[in-house]
Scaffold this motif. Structure first.
Motif, PDB file in Angstrom:
ATOM      1  N   GLU A  36       1.594 -12.030  -8.640  1.00  0.00           N
ATOM      2  CA  GLU A  36       1.036 -11.763  -7.246  1.00  0.00           C
ATOM      3  C   GLU A  36       1.840 -10.748  -6.566  1.00  0.00           C
ATOM      4  OE1 GLU A  36      -2.215 -12.948  -6.399  1.00  0.00           O
ATOM      5  OE2 GLU A  36      -2.161 -13.607  -8.506  1.00  0.00           O
ATOM      6  N   LEU A  37       3.104 -11.144  -6.533  1.00  0.00           N
ATOM      7  CA  LEU A  37       4.121 -10.201  -5.889  1.00  0.00           C
ATOM      8  C   LEU A  37       3.967  -8.756  -6.178  1.00  0.00           C
ATOM      9  CD1 LEU A  37       7.469 -12.292  -5.757  1.00  0.00           C
ATOM     10  CD2 LEU A  37       5.597 -12.288  -4.062  1.00  0.00           C
ATOM     11  N   ALA A  38       3.890  -8.556  -7.586  1.00  0.00           N
ATOM     12  CA  ALA A  38       3.819  -7.338  -8.037  1.00  0.00           C
ATOM     13  C   ALA A  38       2.509  -6.763  -7.608  1.00  0.00           C
ATOM     14  CB  ALA A  38       3.563  -7.251  -9.730  1.00  0.00           C
ATOM     15  N   ARG A  39       1.424  -7.357  -7.374  1.00  0.00           N
ATOM     16  CA  ARG A  39       0.144  -6.921  -6.635  1.00  0.00           C
ATOM     17  C   ARG A  39       0.272  -6.302  -5.216  1.00  0.00           C
ATOM     18  NH1 ARG A  39      -4.655 -11.268  -8.706  1.00  0.00           N
ATOM     19  NH2 ARG A  39      -5.485  -9.737 -10.352  1.00  0.00           N
ATOM     20  N   TYR A  40       1.160  -7.606  -4.306  1.00  0.00           N
ATOM     21  CA  TYR A  40       1.304  -7.012  -3.025  1.00  0.00           C
ATOM     22  C   TYR A  40       2.377  -5.819  -2.943  1.00  0.00           C
ATOM     23  CZ  TYR A  40      -0.894 -11.301  -0.977  1.00  0.00           C
ATOM     24  OH  TYR A  40      -1.905 -11.970  -0.541  1.00  0.00           O
ATOM     25  N   ARG A  41       3.482  -5.922  -3.749  1.00  0.00           N
ATOM     26  CA  ARG A  41       4.230  -4.867  -3.792  1.00  0.00           C
ATOM     27  C   ARG A  41       3.458  -3.234  -4.067  1.00  0.00           C
ATOM     28  NH1 ARG A  41       9.818  -4.521  -7.021  1.00  0.00           N
ATOM     29  NH2 ARG A  41      10.461  -2.446  -6.810  1.00  0.00           N
ATOM     30  N   MET A  42       2.398  -3.402  -4.821  1.00  0.00           N
ATOM     31  CA  MET A  42       1.926  -2.123  -5.541  1.00  0.00           C
ATOM     32  C   MET A  42       0.940  -1.921  -4.121  1.00  0.00           C
ATOM     33  SD  MET A  42      -0.844  -1.373  -8.671  1.00  0.00           S
ATOM     34  CE  MET A  42       0.713  -1.746  -9.860  1.00  0.00           C
ATOM     35  N   LEU A  43       0.332  -2.947  -3.601  1.00  0.00           N
ATOM     36  CA  LEU A  43      -0.544  -2.478  -2.244  1.00  0.00           C
ATOM     37  C   LEU A  43       0.254  -1.794  -1.249  1.00  0.00           C
ATOM     38  CD1 LEU A  43      -3.317  -3.252  -0.910  1.00  0.00           C
ATOM     39  CD2 LEU A  43      -2.004  -5.236   0.165  1.00  0.00           C
ATOM     40  N   LEU A  44       1.623  -2.402  -0.827  1.00  0.00           N
ATOM     41  CA  LEU A  44       2.352  -1.652   0.010  1.00  0.00           C
ATOM     42  C   LEU A  44       3.006  -0.237  -0.408  1.00  0.00           C
ATOM     43  CD1 LEU A  44       4.714  -4.701   0.765  1.00  0.00           C
ATOM     44  CD2 LEU A  44       2.955  -3.607   2.391  1.00  0.00           C
ATOM     45  N   SER A  45       3.169  -0.165  -1.835  1.00  0.00           N
ATOM     46  CA  SER A  45       3.372   1.259  -2.188  1.00  0.00           C
ATOM     47  C   SER A  45       2.219   2.348  -2.081  1.00  0.00           C
ATOM     48  CB  SER A  45       3.787   1.173  -3.780  1.00  0.00           C
ATOM     49  OG  SER A  45       2.693   1.029  -4.539  1.00  0.00           O
ATOM     50  N   HIS A 137      10.825  -9.650  -3.989  1.00  0.00           N
ATOM     51  CA  HIS A 137      10.336  -9.440  -5.118  1.00  0.00           C
ATOM     52  C   HIS A 137      11.370  -9.551  -6.213  1.00  0.00           C
ATOM     53  CE1 HIS A 137       7.560  -7.239  -8.418  1.00  0.00           C
ATOM     54  NE2 HIS A 137       7.900  -8.657  -8.688  1.00  0.00           N
ATOM     55  N   GLU A 138      12.352  -8.672  -6.154  1.00  0.00           N
ATOM     56  CA  GLU A 138      13.645  -8.792  -6.966  1.00  0.00           C
ATOM     57  C   GLU A 138      14.441  -9.942  -7.059  1.00  0.00           C
ATOM     58  OE1 GLU A 138      14.008  -6.197  -9.070  1.00  0.00           O
ATOM     59  OE2 GLU A 138      12.392  -4.893  -8.251  1.00  0.00           O
ATOM     60  N   GLU A 139      14.627 -10.492  -5.942  1.00  0.00           N
ATOM     61  CA  GLU A 139      15.188 -11.778  -6.055  1.00  0.00           C
ATOM     62  C   GLU A 139      14.522 -12.981  -6.732  1.00  0.00           C
ATOM     63  OE1 GLU A 139      16.374 -12.679  -1.868  1.00  0.00           O
ATOM     64  OE2 GLU A 139      17.753 -11.116  -1.722  1.00  0.00           O
ATOM     65  N   MET A 140      13.223 -12.882  -6.382  1.00  0.00           N
ATOM     66  CA  MET A 140      12.807 -13.858  -6.994  1.00  0.00           C
ATOM     67  C   MET A 140      12.382 -13.662  -8.760  1.00  0.00           C
ATOM     68  SD  MET A 140      10.693 -16.421  -6.776  1.00  0.00           S
ATOM     69  CE  MET A 140       9.770 -17.671  -7.759  1.00  0.00           C
ATOM     70  N   SER A 141      12.222 -12.276  -9.213  1.00  0.00           N
ATOM     71  CA  SER A 141      12.323 -12.114 -10.631  1.00  0.00           C
ATOM     72  C   SER A 141      13.558 -12.581 -11.149  1.00  0.00           C
ATOM     73  CB  SER A 141      12.199 -10.635 -10.679  1.00  0.00           C
ATOM     74  OG  SER A 141      10.896 -10.249 -10.183  1.00  0.00           O
ATOM     75  N   ALA A 142      14.733 -12.295 -10.578  1.00  0.00           N
ATOM     76  CA  ALA A 142      16.133 -12.721 -10.989  1.00  0.00           C
ATOM     77  C   ALA A 142      16.161 -14.276 -11.108  1.00  0.00           C
ATOM     78  CB  ALA A 142      17.094 -12.041 -10.319  1.00  0.00           C
TER      79      ALA A 142
END
Length: 238
Positions: A36-45, A137-142
């Motif tokens: 879901e975070l990746a989806r939101y990140r793509m939306l922002l990009s 997103h990066e912090e959550m992934s790690a």
């Protein structure tokens, strides 16, 4: 008699025992959340403003996810941490590190959520939210990677089937207490194999299984289609 003679022998063609649902559920929450975070990140990009109705749906879904992941971390702290300390006296350092990571994630999640809402509902440019969201997103992934490597791997070695049942029951109970189970269960089961999903649903009372199939699952699919509509394939009719 030698050790080789006393060791249990595998039956040819035998299937491994299915992994307990709790052992599947726990890392699955992180994986689904990162999707879901990746989806939101793509939306922002993308840099485009989102139509008002969809923007409201996306904010509501973000707020739900915020509550889901906070409740998941609570379940980890109150059940998984406690069981690990019982099973492994040396787990204290790992648990303390995870507690610190959770605290940092909470602050980053709040910052990213405020920035995302400002973009979706306040008309702020996506650039104003992009940096905070990428950082979160990066912090959550790690953290998810570290949790699975250091926590879940230990739990898989040490927990009994009863321990995993306790984890699964607590995770579901925490989500149900927040009236989120109708959103969480279909969302999680989307990431399971049909056999795994069947085992999860078998653990529910019959009336809840029927509610899931007749009400929750169709509602979740409708909600998802509004939040993340599929783009038509190139060359297909609009």
């Amino acid at each position: 008699m030698t050790d080789d003679e006393t060791a249990p022998r595998e039956t040819p063609g035998a299937q491994p025992a299915p992994e307990p649902a709790g052992a599947v559920f726990t890392p699955l929450v992180n994986r689904r959340y990162l999707r879901e975070l990746a989806r939101y990140r793509m939306l922002l990009s993308g840099g485009e403003q989102v139509p008002g109705e969809r923007a409201a749906v996306l904010v509501r879904w973000w707020e739900t996810l915020d509550e889901v992941v906070a409740a998941h971390h609570r379940a980890m702290v109150e059940v998984v941490w406690a069981l690990l300390r019982e099973r492994d006296p040396e787990a204290g350092t790992v648990v303390a590190t995870m507690n610190t990571r959770y605290e940092l994630l909470g602050a980053a999640r709040a910052e990213a959520g405020a920035a995302l809402t400002g973009f979706l509902l306040g008309g702020a440019p996506p650039s104003s939210a992009r940096l905070a969201f990428i950082r979160y997103h990066e912090e959550m992934s790690a953290t998810a990677f570290w949790e699975e490597r250091e926590i879940i791997s230990r739990a898989r070695r040490l927990f009994t089937a009863a321990d995993w049942q306790r984890v699964e029951s607590y995770v579901l109970a925490v989500q149900a207490a927040g009236d989120r189970l109708e959103q969480v269960l279909p969302w999680l089961c989307e990431g399971l194999s049909s056999d795994q999903a069947a085992r999860v649903l078998e653990a529910l009372p019959p009336f809840l299984r029927e509610t899931y199939l007749v009400v929750w699952l169709p509602a979740h699919r409708q909600f998802t289609s509004r939040a993340w509509p599929r783009r038509p394939a190139p060359g297909s009719p609009a």
